[in-house]
Design a protein around this motif. Structure first.
Motif, PDB file in Angstrom:
ATOM      1  N   THR A  64       0.858  -1.284  -0.068  1.00  0.00           N
ATOM      2  CA  THR A  64      -0.406   0.069  -0.029  1.00  0.00           C
ATOM      3  C   THR A  64       0.717   1.015   0.176  1.00  0.00           C
ATOM      4  OG1 THR A  64      -0.336   0.443   2.307  1.00  0.00           O
ATOM      5  CG2 THR A  64      -1.829  -1.328   1.055  1.00  0.00           C
ATOM      6  N   ALA A  65      -0.062   2.496  -0.283  1.00  0.00           N
ATOM      7  CA  ALA A  65       1.055   3.759  -0.757  1.00  0.00           C
ATOM      8  C   ALA A  65       1.513   3.840   0.415  1.00  0.00           C
ATOM      9  CB  ALA A  65       0.304   4.959  -1.034  1.00  0.00           C
ATOM     10  N   ALA A  66       0.563   3.844   1.994  1.00  0.00           N
ATOM     11  CA  ALA A  66       0.937   4.496   3.257  1.00  0.00           C
ATOM     12  C   ALA A  66       2.104   3.229   3.537  1.00  0.00           C
ATOM     13  CB  ALA A  66      -0.587   4.801   4.051  1.00  0.00           C
ATOM     14  N   ALA A  67       1.446   2.169   3.671  1.00  0.00           N
ATOM     15  CA  ALA A  67       2.547   2.101   3.818  1.00  0.00           C
ATOM     16  C   ALA A  67       4.146   1.814   3.388  1.00  0.00           C
ATOM     17  CB  ALA A  67       2.707  -0.525   3.715  1.00  0.00           C
ATOM     18  N   ALA A  68       4.540   2.142   2.203  1.00  0.00           N
ATOM     19  CA  ALA A  68       5.858   2.449   1.671  1.00  0.00           C
ATOM     20  C   ALA A  68       6.491   3.569   1.951  1.00  0.00           C
ATOM     21  CB  ALA A  68       5.638   2.429   0.610  1.00  0.00           C
ATOM     22  N   LEU A  69       5.376   4.610   2.106  1.00  0.00           N
ATOM     23  CA  LEU A  69       5.486   5.886   2.843  1.00  0.00           C
ATOM     24  C   LEU A  69       6.654   5.614   4.313  1.00  0.00           C
ATOM     25  CD1 LEU A  69       3.473   8.693   1.515  1.00  0.00           C
ATOM     26  CD2 LEU A  69       5.632   8.758   1.229  1.00  0.00           C
ATOM     27  N   ALA A  70       5.323   4.840   4.907  1.00  0.00           N
ATOM     28  CA  ALA A  70       6.082   5.094   6.075  1.00  0.00           C
ATOM     29  C   ALA A  70       7.628   4.450   6.899  1.00  0.00           C
ATOM     30  CB  ALA A  70       4.735   4.402   7.903  1.00  0.00           C
ATOM     31  N   ASP A  71       7.624   3.252   6.299  1.00  0.00           N
ATOM     32  CA  ASP A  71       8.949   2.373   5.981  1.00  0.00           C
ATOM     33  C   ASP A  71       9.548   2.948   5.331  1.00  0.00           C
ATOM     34  OD1 ASP A  71      10.930   0.982   6.304  1.00  0.00           O
ATOM     35  OD2 ASP A  71      10.435  -0.530   4.202  1.00  0.00           O
ATOM     36  N   ASN A  72       9.458   3.968   4.678  1.00  0.00           N
ATOM     37  CA  ASN A  72      10.650   5.174   4.174  1.00  0.00           C
ATOM     38  C   ASN A  72      11.281   5.806   4.855  1.00  0.00           C
ATOM     39  OD1 ASN A  72      11.437   7.268   1.874  1.00  0.00           O
ATOM     40  ND2 ASN A  72      11.141   5.665   0.836  1.00  0.00           N
ATOM     41  N   ALA A  96      15.920  16.987  -1.472  1.00  0.00           N
ATOM     42  CA  ALA A  96      15.993  16.761  -2.451  1.00  0.00           C
ATOM     43  C   ALA A  96      14.148  16.796  -3.734  1.00  0.00           C
ATOM     44  CB  ALA A  96      17.349  16.080  -3.569  1.00  0.00           C
ATOM     45  N   ASN A  97      14.277  15.354  -2.703  1.00  0.00           N
ATOM     46  CA  ASN A  97      13.856  14.519  -3.577  1.00  0.00           C
ATOM     47  C   ASN A  97      12.433  13.905  -2.962  1.00  0.00           C
ATOM     48  OD1 ASN A  97      11.474  14.298  -6.254  1.00  0.00           O
ATOM     49  ND2 ASN A  97      13.011  12.017  -6.425  1.00  0.00           N
ATOM     50  N   VAL A  98      11.163  13.845  -2.746  1.00  0.00           N
ATOM     51  CA  VAL A  98      10.307  12.853  -2.370  1.00  0.00           C
ATOM     52  C   VAL A  98       9.302  12.521  -3.611  1.00  0.00           C
ATOM     53  CG1 VAL A  98       8.270  11.959  -0.721  1.00  0.00           C
ATOM     54  CG2 VAL A  98      10.165  14.040  -0.306  1.00  0.00           C
ATOM     55  N   ASN A  99       8.991  11.004  -4.261  1.00  0.00           N
ATOM     56  CA  ASN A  99       8.070  10.578  -5.147  1.00  0.00           C
ATOM     57  C   ASN A  99       7.553   9.540  -4.393  1.00  0.00           C
ATOM     58  OD1 ASN A  99       7.964  10.566  -7.391  1.00  0.00           O
ATOM     59  ND2 ASN A  99       8.494   8.287  -7.520  1.00  0.00           N
ATOM     60  N   LEU A 100       6.259   9.247  -4.564  1.00  0.00           N
ATOM     61  CA  LEU A 100       5.290   7.667  -4.203  1.00  0.00           C
ATOM     62  C   LEU A 100       5.314   7.625  -5.878  1.00  0.00           C
ATOM     63  CD1 LEU A 100       4.228   5.678  -2.115  1.00  0.00           C
ATOM     64  CD2 LEU A 100       2.720   7.296  -2.276  1.00  0.00           C
ATOM     65  N   SER A 101       4.957   5.859  -6.501  1.00  0.00           N
ATOM     66  CA  SER A 101       4.535   6.005  -7.492  1.00  0.00           C
ATOM     67  C   SER A 101       3.693   4.490  -7.591  1.00  0.00           C
ATOM     68  CB  SER A 101       5.855   6.138  -8.387  1.00  0.00           C
ATOM     69  OG  SER A 101       7.148   5.202  -8.064  1.00  0.00           O
ATOM     70  N   GLN A 110      -3.989  -7.165 -21.917  1.00  0.00           N
ATOM     71  CA  GLN A 110      -4.913  -6.383 -20.263  1.00  0.00           C
ATOM     72  C   GLN A 110      -4.474  -5.760 -20.029  1.00  0.00           C
ATOM     73  OE1 GLN A 110      -4.509 -10.544 -17.758  1.00  0.00           O
ATOM     74  NE2 GLN A 110      -5.117 -11.603 -18.914  1.00  0.00           N
ATOM     75  N   PRO A 111      -5.398  -4.813 -19.087  1.00  0.00           N
ATOM     76  CA  PRO A 111      -4.791  -3.788 -18.641  1.00  0.00           C
ATOM     77  C   PRO A 111      -3.451  -3.869 -17.638  1.00  0.00           C
ATOM     78  CG  PRO A 111      -7.377  -4.756 -17.759  1.00  0.00           C
ATOM     79  CD  PRO A 111      -7.093  -4.591 -18.833  1.00  0.00           C
ATOM     80  N   PRO A 112      -2.790  -2.413 -17.327  1.00  0.00           N
ATOM     81  CA  PRO A 112      -1.927  -2.874 -15.999  1.00  0.00           C
ATOM     82  C   PRO A 112      -2.454  -3.292 -15.299  1.00  0.00           C
ATOM     83  CG  PRO A 112      -2.210  -0.778 -16.985  1.00  0.00           C
ATOM     84  CD  PRO A 112      -2.587  -1.913 -17.962  1.00  0.00           C
ATOM     85  N   VAL A 113      -1.980  -3.840 -14.119  1.00  0.00           N
ATOM     86  CA  VAL A 113      -2.384  -4.050 -12.426  1.00  0.00           C
ATOM     87  C   VAL A 113      -1.731  -3.745 -11.226  1.00  0.00           C
ATOM     88  CG1 VAL A 113      -2.635  -5.968 -10.845  1.00  0.00           C
ATOM     89  CG2 VAL A 113      -3.866  -6.505 -13.012  1.00  0.00           C
ATOM     90  N   ILE A 114      -1.553  -2.725 -10.551  1.00  0.00           N
ATOM     91  CA  ILE A 114      -1.284  -2.392  -9.290  1.00  0.00           C
ATOM     92  C   ILE A 114      -1.021  -3.198  -8.512  1.00  0.00           C
ATOM     93  CG2 ILE A 114      -0.672  -0.748  -7.905  1.00  0.00           C
ATOM     94  CD1 ILE A 114      -2.792   1.815  -9.181  1.00  0.00           C
ATOM     95  N   THR A 115       0.259  -3.488  -9.049  1.00  0.00           N
ATOM     96  CA  THR A 115       1.124  -4.600  -7.870  1.00  0.00           C
ATOM     97  C   THR A 115       1.683  -4.362  -6.267  1.00  0.00           C
ATOM     98  OG1 THR A 115       3.073  -5.141  -8.674  1.00  0.00           O
ATOM     99  CG2 THR A 115       0.897  -6.092  -9.583  1.00  0.00           C
ATOM    100  N   GLY A 116       1.548  -2.828  -6.323  1.00  0.00           N
ATOM    101  CA  GLY A 116       2.085  -2.501  -5.011  1.00  0.00           C
ATOM    102  C   GLY A 116       2.806  -0.643  -5.415  1.00  0.00           C
ATOM    103  N   TYR A 117       3.490  -0.115  -4.092  1.00  0.00           N
ATOM    104  CA  TYR A 117       4.226   1.285  -4.313  1.00  0.00           C
ATOM    105  C   TYR A 117       5.753   1.455  -4.237  1.00  0.00           C
ATOM    106  CZ  TYR A 117      -0.773   2.401  -4.873  1.00  0.00           C
ATOM    107  OH  TYR A 117      -2.116   2.269  -5.602  1.00  0.00           O
ATOM    108  N   GLN A 118       6.141   2.157  -4.621  1.00  0.00           N
ATOM    109  CA  GLN A 118       7.332   3.092  -4.428  1.00  0.00           C
ATOM    110  C   GLN A 118       7.429   4.030  -4.049  1.00  0.00           C
ATOM    111  OE1 GLN A 118      10.429   1.472  -6.935  1.00  0.00           O
ATOM    112  NE2 GLN A 118      11.118   3.402  -7.345  1.00  0.00           N
TER     113      GLN A 118
END
Length: 242
Positions: A64-72, A96-101, A110-118
């Protein structure tokens, strides 16, 4: 560089009185047998850099996006703490930079499937003791940094070196003008205008990004060698030839 010689024809100059606020600078009078030579020259000096700047980042992935940001954020806190423990002042640490994707899985037709967040958080770190920067880089990796870019070498106060480069540039321009004048059967009479075209304040090239993992850090310390960086100034000089 391009150098041009323009011979100016004699023209009758007439000037009428005008209020001081309305008058512009009078053109430099050129004698009928005079020529003008424009030269662009660069002077360069070398100095040992006393600043090393690197970019250190933490890249994390989670479902999840929240988990990726919290771990980061937790890992970046440890990286910043390691910098302060190494004596790096707060003024020399800048985000210098903060990014979440999102991360995708692609399957044909097939349409792309979200597998997680970086999540990525990158800071710019300025080292005022270049000799110790390698040790701090090792500490960064051990603290959790897994993306490093640099170092970029520079001179903290390049003004004196820039002045030396400017003097060298004028010398180069004078020598070149003398050669042109001799080839044309003339001599350099004087300088009628000088302009500064640009300057290089001694920032070294940015090295490619280095990716590392804390568990792969070597016991051998990282060495950072300052070498020398060029500092240059470019001037445009107009000479009067006779």
């Amino acid at each position: 560089m391009r150098y041009t010689i323009a011979t100016l024809a004699m023209a009758a100059l007439t000037m009428t009185a005008a209020p001081a606020a309305a008058q512009s600078a009078a053109p430099v009078p050129i004698l009928p047998d005079a020529a003008v030579l424009d030269v662009v020259a660069t002077g360069e000096v070398s100095r040992v850099p006393d600043i090393a700047t690197i970019r250190a980042g933490v890249v994390t992935q989670s479902a999840t996006a929240a988990a990726a940001l919290a771990d980061n954020a937790a890992k970046m806190d440890r990286v910043i703490a390691s910098l302060r423990a190494a004596g790096v002042a707060p003024r020399d640490i800048m985000t210098a930079n903060v990014n979440l994707s999102p991360q995708h899985r692609y399957v044909e037709n097939q349409p792309p499937v979200i597998t997680g967040y970086q999540a990525t958080n990158t800071i710019s770190v300025k080292f005022r003791d270049v000799a110790k920067s390698g040790t701090v880089l090792d500490a960064l990796v051990k603290a959790g940094a897994n993306q490093i870019n640099g170092p970029e070498m520079s001179v903290d106060k390049p003004e004196a070196a820039l002045d030396a480069a400017r003097i060298e540039a004028i010398k180069q321009a004078r020598a070149r003008a003398a050669r042109y004048a001799e080839a044309a059967g003339l001599r350099v009479d004087r300088i009628v205008a000088i302009g500064e075209a640009g300057e290089d304040r001694g920032n070294g090239p940015r090295p490619p990004v280095l990716y590392a993992r804390a568990e792969m850090a070597s016991d051998a310390p990282t060495r950072v060698l300052p070498g020398e960086v060029p500092i240059s100034a470019t001037v445009s000089v107009r000479f009067l030839l006779k």
